[in-house]
Design a protein around this motif. Structure first.
Motif, PDB file in Angstrom:
ATOM      1  N   PRO A 197     -35.069   7.258  56.911  1.00  0.00           N
ATOM      2  CA  PRO A 197     -34.396   8.246  56.044  1.00  0.00           C
ATOM      3  C   PRO A 197     -35.218   9.516  55.925  1.00  0.00           C
ATOM      4  O   PRO A 197     -36.447   9.497  55.988  1.00  0.00           O
ATOM      5  CB  PRO A 197     -34.302   7.511  54.699  1.00  0.00           C
ATOM      6  CG  PRO A 197     -35.395   6.496  54.741  1.00  0.00           C
ATOM      7  CD  PRO A 197     -35.493   6.064  56.174  1.00  0.00           C
ATOM      8  N   ASP A 198     -34.523  10.624  55.753  1.00  0.00           N
ATOM      9  CA  ASP A 198     -35.162  11.924  55.619  1.00  0.00           C
ATOM     10  C   ASP A 198     -35.677  12.081  54.193  1.00  0.00           C
ATOM     11  O   ASP A 198     -34.898  12.130  53.245  1.00  0.00           O
ATOM     12  CB  ASP A 198     -34.147  13.026  55.944  1.00  0.00           C
ATOM     13  CG  ASP A 198     -34.801  14.394  56.070  1.00  0.00           C
ATOM     14  OD1 ASP A 198     -35.884  14.583  55.487  1.00  0.00           O
ATOM     15  OD2 ASP A 198     -34.225  15.268  56.746  1.00  0.00           O
ATOM     16  N   THR A 199     -36.973  12.119  54.043  1.00  0.00           N
ATOM     17  CA  THR A 199     -37.569  12.174  52.701  1.00  0.00           C
ATOM     18  C   THR A 199     -38.202  13.530  52.409  1.00  0.00           C
ATOM     19  O   THR A 199     -39.037  13.655  51.520  1.00  0.00           O
ATOM     20  CB  THR A 199     -38.646  11.081  52.550  1.00  0.00           C
ATOM     21  OG1 THR A 199     -39.649  11.268  53.572  1.00  0.00           O
ATOM     22  CG2 THR A 199     -38.044   9.697  52.689  1.00  0.00           C
ATOM     23  N   TYR A 231     -32.016  14.200  48.919  1.00  0.00           N
ATOM     24  CA  TYR A 231     -31.867  13.242  50.011  1.00  0.00           C
ATOM     25  C   TYR A 231     -30.681  13.619  50.892  1.00  0.00           C
ATOM     26  O   TYR A 231     -30.719  13.477  52.103  1.00  0.00           O
ATOM     27  CB  TYR A 231     -31.668  11.822  49.465  1.00  0.00           C
ATOM     28  CG  TYR A 231     -32.956  11.080  49.237  1.00  0.00           C
ATOM     29  CD1 TYR A 231     -33.665  10.524  50.292  1.00  0.00           C
ATOM     30  CD2 TYR A 231     -33.482  10.944  47.954  1.00  0.00           C
ATOM     31  CE1 TYR A 231     -34.853   9.842  50.083  1.00  0.00           C
ATOM     32  CE2 TYR A 231     -34.670  10.268  47.735  1.00  0.00           C
ATOM     33  CZ  TYR A 231     -35.348   9.723  48.801  1.00  0.00           C
ATOM     34  OH  TYR A 231     -36.533   9.064  48.587  1.00  0.00           O
ATOM     35  N   GLN A 232     -29.623  14.074  50.257  1.00  0.00           N
ATOM     36  CA  GLN A 232     -28.390  14.400  50.978  1.00  0.00           C
ATOM     37  C   GLN A 232     -27.925  15.789  50.543  1.00  0.00           C
ATOM     38  O   GLN A 232     -26.978  15.929  49.780  1.00  0.00           O
ATOM     39  CB  GLN A 232     -27.323  13.344  50.670  1.00  0.00           C
ATOM     40  CG  GLN A 232     -26.057  13.457  51.494  1.00  0.00           C
ATOM     41  CD  GLN A 232     -25.099  12.320  51.186  1.00  0.00           C
ATOM     42  OE1 GLN A 232     -25.511  11.183  50.993  1.00  0.00           O
ATOM     43  NE2 GLN A 232     -23.817  12.618  51.121  1.00  0.00           N
ATOM     44  N   PRO A 233     -28.602  16.861  51.007  1.00  0.00           N
ATOM     45  CA  PRO A 233     -28.234  18.206  50.566  1.00  0.00           C
ATOM     46  C   PRO A 233     -26.848  18.601  51.042  1.00  0.00           C
ATOM     47  O   PRO A 233     -26.506  18.453  52.211  1.00  0.00           O
ATOM     48  CB  PRO A 233     -29.308  19.084  51.228  1.00  0.00           C
ATOM     49  CG  PRO A 233     -29.796  18.293  52.392  1.00  0.00           C
ATOM     50  CD  PRO A 233     -29.694  16.861  51.995  1.00  0.00           C
ATOM     51  N   LYS A 291     -22.203   7.283  49.061  1.00  0.00           N
ATOM     52  CA  LYS A 291     -21.041   6.403  49.128  1.00  0.00           C
ATOM     53  C   LYS A 291     -21.399   5.007  49.604  1.00  0.00           C
ATOM     54  O   LYS A 291     -20.537   4.252  50.056  1.00  0.00           O
ATOM     55  CB  LYS A 291     -19.986   7.023  50.047  1.00  0.00           C
ATOM     56  CG  LYS A 291     -19.496   8.377  49.540  1.00  0.00           C
ATOM     57  CD  LYS A 291     -18.443   8.978  50.450  1.00  0.00           C
ATOM     58  CE  LYS A 291     -17.971  10.332  49.903  1.00  0.00           C
ATOM     59  NZ  LYS A 291     -16.945  10.956  50.782  1.00  0.00           N
ATOM     60  N   GLY A 292     -22.667   4.663  49.507  1.00  0.00           N
ATOM     61  CA  GLY A 292     -23.096   3.319  49.847  1.00  0.00           C
ATOM     62  C   GLY A 292     -23.510   3.132  51.283  1.00  0.00           C
ATOM     63  O   GLY A 292     -23.893   2.018  51.675  1.00  0.00           O
ATOM     64  N   ASP A 293     -23.445   4.194  52.081  1.00  0.00           N
ATOM     65  CA  ASP A 293     -23.850   4.083  53.477  1.00  0.00           C
ATOM     66  C   ASP A 293     -25.362   3.927  53.576  1.00  0.00           C
ATOM     67  O   ASP A 293     -26.119   4.418  52.734  1.00  0.00           O
ATOM     68  CB  ASP A 293     -23.425   5.326  54.264  1.00  0.00           C
ATOM     69  CG  ASP A 293     -21.912   5.514  54.256  1.00  0.00           C
ATOM     70  OD1 ASP A 293     -21.207   4.492  54.131  1.00  0.00           O
ATOM     71  OD2 ASP A 293     -21.446   6.662  54.354  1.00  0.00           O
TER      72      ASP A 293
END
Length: 276
Positions: free
Chosen positions: A168-170, A175-177, A160-162
């Motif tokens: 960041p968790d790579t 990226y965003q489970p 959502k653009g955040d």
């Protein structure tokens, strides 16, 4: 031009699902041997919907061990993105004793088909994989199905653009489970397999749970028990402990053992539970 010709041929020579024209057309029999042209054809698959008449054996030509690695990778991505679940399940279900099937569909093609299915977040794919893991007697195929289910447990969340922040968790694979409509069904199936699995199969499944950042209390308890008896499973146990809300008492000796193991466990793996 080659891709367009291949698209046309698939529609011209296709037959109902489950059967295909086994002999390659004289127009295209040789182009499968050229990786550059095969990549172009694989990309064409993106434009074909799941209902397009392709056939498992036609698709398997892109996925078997005879194919160039890069072309096979492109085909896997294209098939996953186009949602070609029917053809992919057809590859998995093909009778390996059939001489026509044996020429085209090998173990590499089956595993590649499962990698593509692992990209398709649809209820029918999840149901199909669960049904097959319960019936499969092929160890390699069974592991491939479990890997696909583990990958499908989460999906990529909507960004959502955040900001991802400065760190960041790579770890991946997402990226965003985020959970989705079939996550609970997948979790139930994986827990059921884990409860009945041998030590070797349980260790493999736990490693896949770790790789996909899935945390089950059942998996933690099982791998801690197994690792206490088999030091080779320490990395998998540490991986589960890293994601646990609290580290159980039985896990403390394993962490101490892992920290002093020789050869040492990866520092990145070992540091995770210590940083919680």
């Amino acid at each position: 031009m080659v891709a367009n010709a291949y698209r046309a041929e698939l529609h011209e020579t296709s037959v109902p699902f489950g059967t295909v024209n086994i002999a390659a057309s004289t127009k295209t029999s040789s182009i499968y041997e050229d990786p550059r042209l095969t990549v172009q054809m694989a990309r064409t698959l993106l434009a074909l919907s799941d209902q397009a008449p392709r056939g498992p054996l036609n698709i398997a030509r892109f996925l078997n061990a005879k194919q160039d690695d890069y072309a096979r990778h492109v085909a896997i991505r294209a098939l996953g993105m186009s949602g070609a679940s029917k053809d992919l399940f057809g590859i998995i279900d093909a009778n390996p004793t059939d001489s026509a099937v044996e020429k085209v569909i090998d173990d590499t093609a089956r595993i590649s088909a499962l990698r593509a299915l692992a990209m398709i977040h649809k209820p029918e794919v999840v149901n199909g994989l669960i049904t097959r893991v319960e019936k499969s007697n092929d160890p390699a195929l069974r592991k491939g199905i479990l890997s696909a289910l583990a990958r499908l447990h989460f999906t990529e969340g909507e960004w959502k653009g955040d900001s991802w922040g400065t760190r960041p968790d790579t770890r991946g694979p997402y990226y965003q489970p985020e959970a989705w409509g079939e996550s609970q069904k997948i979790a139930t199936a994986l827990k059921s397999v884990l409860a009945k699995a041998s030590s070797e199969d349980a260790a493999y499944l736990v490693s896949e749970l770790n790789r996909n950042r899935i945390q089950f209390n059942e998996a933690l308890d099982r791998i801690v028990t197994l690792a206490a008896k088999d030091k080779k499973l320490l990395p998998d146990a540490v991986g589960q402990l890293a994601n646990a809300d609290t580290i159980p008492a039985a896990g403390i000796p394993l962490l101490i053992s892992a920290a002093s193991s020789n050869p040492p466990i990866s520092a990145g793996v070992l540091s995770q539970p210590l940083l919680l």
